[in-house]
Design a protein around this motif. Structure first.
Motif, short mmCIF file in Angstrom:
data_model
loop_
_atom_site.label_atom_id
_atom_site.label_comp_id
_atom_site.label_asym_id
_atom_site.label_seq_id
_atom_site.Cartn_x
_atom_site.Cartn_y
_atom_site.Cartn_z
N ASP A 37 0.81 -1.23 0.00
CA ASP A 37 0.00 0.00 0.00
C ASP A 37 0.84 1.28 0.00
O ASP A 37 0.43 2.30 0.55
CB ASP A 37 -0.98 0.05 1.19
N ARG A 80 0.17 -9.74 -5.72
CA ARG A 80 1.30 -10.61 -5.35
C ARG A 80 1.39 -11.82 -6.27
O ARG A 80 2.48 -12.25 -6.67
CB ARG A 80 1.16 -11.07 -3.89
N ASN A 290 0.28 -2.17 -4.43
CA ASN A 290 -0.86 -1.35 -4.90
C ASN A 290 -0.74 0.03 -4.27
O ASN A 290 0.08 0.26 -3.38
CB ASN A 290 -2.22 -2.00 -4.56
N LYS A 310 -5.59 2.74 -3.63
CA LYS A 310 -5.80 1.29 -3.51
C LYS A 310 -7.22 0.88 -3.91
O LYS A 310 -8.18 1.50 -3.47
CB LYS A 310 -5.53 0.89 -2.07
MG MG Z 1 -1.61 -3.94 -0.51
#
Ligand code: MG
Length: 472
Positions: A37, A80, A290, A310
């Motif tokens: 993030d 991921r 993200n 995000k």
């Molecule tokens: Mg994340």
């Protein structure tokens, strides 16, 4: 005793064998530092005015700073999966219309049929370690040690999961106090070593430094063979925690403390590579999964001049501040060609001399020639922005066409399906402010065709995120 000519012969043989070993090209090492993030505007090297990142600034100065580098999805789990498999998560069931990420009650994870970077590098004798947040399945079959990593140490899902009742509401506290941190007991997240829980709740105050320490220990232990370290920090995903050397030190509140601690860890990793004299044979990549989680205000990051964060398919959700460092090898500078985390798998394979899988569609390209200074257009022509099993947007060169728009996760504009798609020129208008579809109907038509062609080539695997562990 040996006669003189015999011992001379032995010496010549020994010399020859040394020369043969040193003449062989050395397989390079790979270190990926993957944040959680982190926004496009959260690093000094990307213009943040109140967070100091001297080590990342050094990576940017001595290496390459990519300004159009994307992830495969705007939330943790699918992003991921994209990095480790080189494939859009829509292809391998790691993106779902039912649940956006995996949770502690999820039964699924990355399918065994997927090939990760670690599995591929193992075929060339690499030592492989995963350290930090996994989030590709917490049941044993899905853990890193069953996806090509020799070892694993970290938390299996997000650091705000296993939340307990009876504690203050984090979002409300974050609104009030830029320095707030929650009691560790509020989040009963475990630390797993290989397949065993070794700590619960994880002491999140010390987690960032312990991740760095684990990565360094691994490098020290394996520096005489090629290695791959996947260091996936759990922060700056909320709840935020910083170690005692960083708490209260930055000008940006606890969010800045967190980033400065991650930066210090990157510096420690660069230092150990230099001490071991393997910095000239190691590619270090720094990026995030993200964009920033904006509803948490000062506890969330900033996408800088990019729109939303995000969860969104606007640029702020999926374009990440990305750095590549390999002293003496990478041509220093700013790289404006498009890249994605899915390019790492084919790039690492090419550099390691491993054949990339040819029995499946990969969504990445070998970007090594761009890293090494070739003045050429990148091979990548498109970026695809998927969310919840739908193609929301695509980028082709400087143009981006939105079929569906939706704001940041937990905030921002509601989902809108556009009868006439919205068109933005990302180079003239990186903040996606000015819809110019009416001025360029030919571009709209061309991008619609590219999207249809892309969608026709997607064979979805069964949804891996929807399944739940049966309750007794
Ligand atoms: Mg994340």
């Amino acid at each position: 005793m040996r006669s003189f000519p015999d011992s001379l012969f032995a010496i010549v043989l020994a010399l020859l064998s040394v020369m043969t070993v040193s003449a062989q090209p050395q397989s390079p090492n790979f270190v990926v530092v993957f944040c959680d993030d982190l926004g496009y505007g959260d690093l000094g090297a990307f213009g943040n005015p109140s967070i100091r990142t001297p080590n990342l600034d050094r990576m940017a100065h001595e290496g390459q700073r990519w300004t159009s580098f994307y992830v495969g999805a705007s939330v943790c789990t699918p992003s991921r999966a994209a990095l480790l498999t080189g494939r859009l998560p829509i292809r391998n069931g790691m993106m779902s219309a039912k649940r956006r990420v995996l949770f502690p009650d999820s039964s699924g994870g990355l399918p065994k049929s997927e090939k990760t970077i670690a599995e591929l590098l193992k075929t060339k004798g690499y030592a492989t370690a995963a350290v930090g947040k996994w989030h590709l399945g917490h049941l044993e079959a899905h853990l890193p040690v069953n996806h090509g990593f020799d070892s694993y140490w970290g938390i299996p899902y997000s650091n705000d999961m296993d939340a307990q009742r009876g504690f203050p509401n984090y979002r409300r506290k974050a609104e009030e106090d830029p320095h707030y941190f929650a009691p560790v007991e509020q989040y009963q997240v475990p630390i797993i070593h290989n397949t065993t829980i070794v700590e619960r709740p994880a002491n999140q105050h010390t987690l960032t430094q312990r991740y760095t320490d684990k990565a360094i220990e691994f490098i020290q232990r394996h520096h005489e063979q090629p290695f791959f370290v996947y260091l996936a920090h759990s922060l700056p995903h909320i709840p935020l925690y910083a170690g005692k050397n960083h708490l209260g030190k930055s000008r940006r509140g606890i969010f800045g403390d967190v980033i400065e601690e991650i930066d210090a860890g990157v510096g420690q990793i660069m230092e150990i590579l230099e001490d071991l004299e393997i910095d000239d044979n190691t590619l270090v990549v720094f990026t995030s999964d993200n964009g920033p989680w904006l509803p948490f205000r000062t506890h969330g990051g900033s996408a800088g001049l990019l729109r939303e964060g995000k969860g969104s398919t606007f640029e702020g959700g999926m374009r990440e501040p990305t750095l590549f460092w390999w002293p003496g090898k990478i041509k220093p500078g700013v790289q404006m060609e498009m890249g994605t985390t899915m390019d790492l798998l084919p790039t690492f394979c090419a550099l390691a001399g491993v054949a990339a899988p040819n029995d499946r569609t990969l969504d990445g390209y070998d970007i090594s020639s761009l890293l090494f200074g070739a003045r050429e257009q990148g091979k990548r022509k498109h970026v695809f922005y998927w969310r919840s099993e739908e193609l929301y947007a695509l980028r082709e060169g400087p143009w981006k066409l939105h079929f569906i728009t939706e704001g940041c996760y937990g905030l921002g504009p509601k989902r809108t399906v556009h009868e006439t798609p919205e068109l933005y020129h990302l180079e003239h208008d990186p903040s996606e402010k000015y819809n110019v579809a009416h001025l360029h109907p030919d571009v709209v038509t061309r991008l619609i065709k590219s999207a249809e062609h892309h969608k026709a080539g997607i064979n979805k695997m069964e949804d891996q995120l929807a399944g739940r562990i049966p309750t007794p």
